[in-house]
Design a protein around this motif. Structure first.
Motif, PDB file in Angstrom:
ATOM      1  N   ASP A 118       0.803  -1.222   0.000  1.00  0.00           N
ATOM      2  CA  ASP A 118       0.000   0.000   0.000  1.00  0.00           C
ATOM      3  C   ASP A 118       0.840   1.277   0.000  1.00  0.00           C
ATOM      4  O   ASP A 118       0.289   2.379   0.054  1.00  0.00           O
ATOM      5  N   VAL A 119       2.153   1.143  -0.053  1.00  0.00           N
ATOM      6  CA  VAL A 119       3.025   2.320  -0.123  1.00  0.00           C
ATOM      7  C   VAL A 119       3.170   2.751  -1.587  1.00  0.00           C
ATOM      8  O   VAL A 119       3.468   1.930  -2.460  1.00  0.00           O
ATOM      9  N   ALA A 120       2.917   4.024  -1.859  1.00  0.00           N
ATOM     10  CA  ALA A 120       3.097   4.571  -3.206  1.00  0.00           C
ATOM     11  C   ALA A 120       4.580   4.869  -3.435  1.00  0.00           C
ATOM     12  O   ALA A 120       5.186   5.634  -2.683  1.00  0.00           O
ATOM     13  N   ILE A 121       5.153   4.256  -4.461  1.00  0.00           N
ATOM     14  CA  ILE A 121       6.593   4.392  -4.716  1.00  0.00           C
ATOM     15  C   ILE A 121       6.811   5.121  -6.037  1.00  0.00           C
ATOM     16  O   ILE A 121       6.231   4.746  -7.068  1.00  0.00           O
ATOM     17  N   GLU A 122       7.636   6.148  -6.015  1.00  0.00           N
ATOM     18  CA  GLU A 122       8.049   6.862  -7.221  1.00  0.00           C
ATOM     19  C   GLU A 122       9.540   6.591  -7.434  1.00  0.00           C
ATOM     20  O   GLU A 122      10.345   6.848  -6.546  1.00  0.00           O
ATOM     21  N   VAL A 123       9.891   6.059  -8.598  1.00  0.00           N
ATOM     22  CA  VAL A 123      11.272   5.697  -8.884  1.00  0.00           C
ATOM     23  C   VAL A 123      11.732   6.473 -10.112  1.00  0.00           C
ATOM     24  O   VAL A 123      11.080   6.423 -11.157  1.00  0.00           O
ATOM     25  N   THR A 124      12.859   7.177  -9.991  1.00  0.00           N
ATOM     26  CA  THR A 124      13.340   8.032 -11.070  1.00  0.00           C
ATOM     27  C   THR A 124      14.833   7.828 -11.285  1.00  0.00           C
ATOM     28  O   THR A 124      15.618   7.905 -10.334  1.00  0.00           O
TER      29      THR A 124
END
Length: 295
Positions: A118-124
């Protein structure tokens, strides 16, 4: 909230004795709490004029609203509890491109997502210096970097991967026919390095390795990432030291060879703020510390 819970138990049981037993409290105390709620509202919630307990019109209205209020309250408390325990929230991760093909990024992210869906992860994907600027400005929470590099104040790092450094050279180069290459045999070659300042990451690895082999390297073009560097090698602009994991990128016209002798190892590290407030980020850091790999 307590008044509403007590009232709702009586409203559902329509019996003070059964409601008190359900709540695990004494019946006189329950009656007192319900009367206190009626005093707060300013009207009777139960008709006590008969033997059977009945809801008044106000009580019927409140019962429906109380169920909705308590359900919403429970949901909010659960969400807050999960956020405090790092089970929900947001995580912003930056990484150098080579973190992807080492497998370290996917391995750690995979374990974290499995444990915290349920953790929103943004990977860049970002250049290393841009990552460090972003984490110092709180735009990133975690960085995958290749030391050595100077870290901003308040930021620290720990290793998650150690892997050998390989040599990439044109396929037509005489040394490409060997199973392992002596670095000294490349003393007259031009070395291509990443776009790093002197003393940082593979710029430093290249200089120190060559000096250890008895010569100072002639530095030439620079590439923004290791795939670009390998492409520059393919067109004959020089040779380069690269992470061994780059071999999974099969570019035409290049050969990857191990260094003969002791060789050099390169590190992949996770950078994060020393005093991290977010429970989600702290959980990710803890998992990453347990996931150290060896290339």
């Amino acid at each position: 909230m307590r008044h509403l819970r007590y009232f709702l138990a009586v409203a559902e049981e329509l019996n003070f004795g059964r409601a008190a037993e359900r709540l695990g409290i004494a019946q006189p105390g329950l009656s007192q709490q319900v009367r206190a709620l009626e005093a707060i509202i300013g009207t009777a919630l139960f008709d006590r004029s008969r033997r059977a307990v009945r809801l008044t019109m106000a009580g019927e209205l409140l019962a429906g609203e109380a169920r909705a209020i308590l359900a919403r309250t429970d949901a909010v408390l659960l969400a807050a509890r999960r956020a405090g325990q790092g089970e929900v929230g947001r995580l912003a991760i930056g990484y150098v491109a080579s973190a992807a093909y080492t497998g370290v990024l996917t391995a750690i992210l995979g374990r974290f997502r499995e444990a915290h869906p349920d953790v929103a992860i943004e990977v860049t994907a970002m250049a290393m210096q841009q990552q460090l600027e972003a984490i110092a400005a709180d735009r990133l929470d975690v960085c995958f970097i290749r030391p050595p590099v100077s870290l901003p104040p308040g930021v620290t790092s720990f290793p998650v991967l150690q892997e050998p450094v390989a040599i990439v050279l044109p396929e037509s180069h005489p040394e490409a026919a060997r199973k392992a290459v002596r670095l000294a045999a490349l003393a007259r070659e031009t070395f291509i390095t990443p776009e790093h300042a002197a003393g940082v990451s593979f710029h430093r690895h290249t200089v120190l390795a060559c000096q250890g082999a008895g010569f100072h390297p002639r530095l030439g073009p620079q590439g923004r990432d290791f795939v670009t560097i390998a492409s520059l090698v393919a067109v004959g602009l020089g040779v380069a030291l690269v992470p061994q994991s780059l071999r999974c990128i099969r570019l035409p016209g290049v050969a990857y060879r191990p260094m003969e002798g002791a060789g050099v190892t390169a590190e992949m590290a996770v950078a994060h703020r020393r005093r991290e407030a977010s429970p989600v980020v702290r959980r990710f850091i803890a998992l990453a510390r347990q996931s150290r790999l060896r290339g």
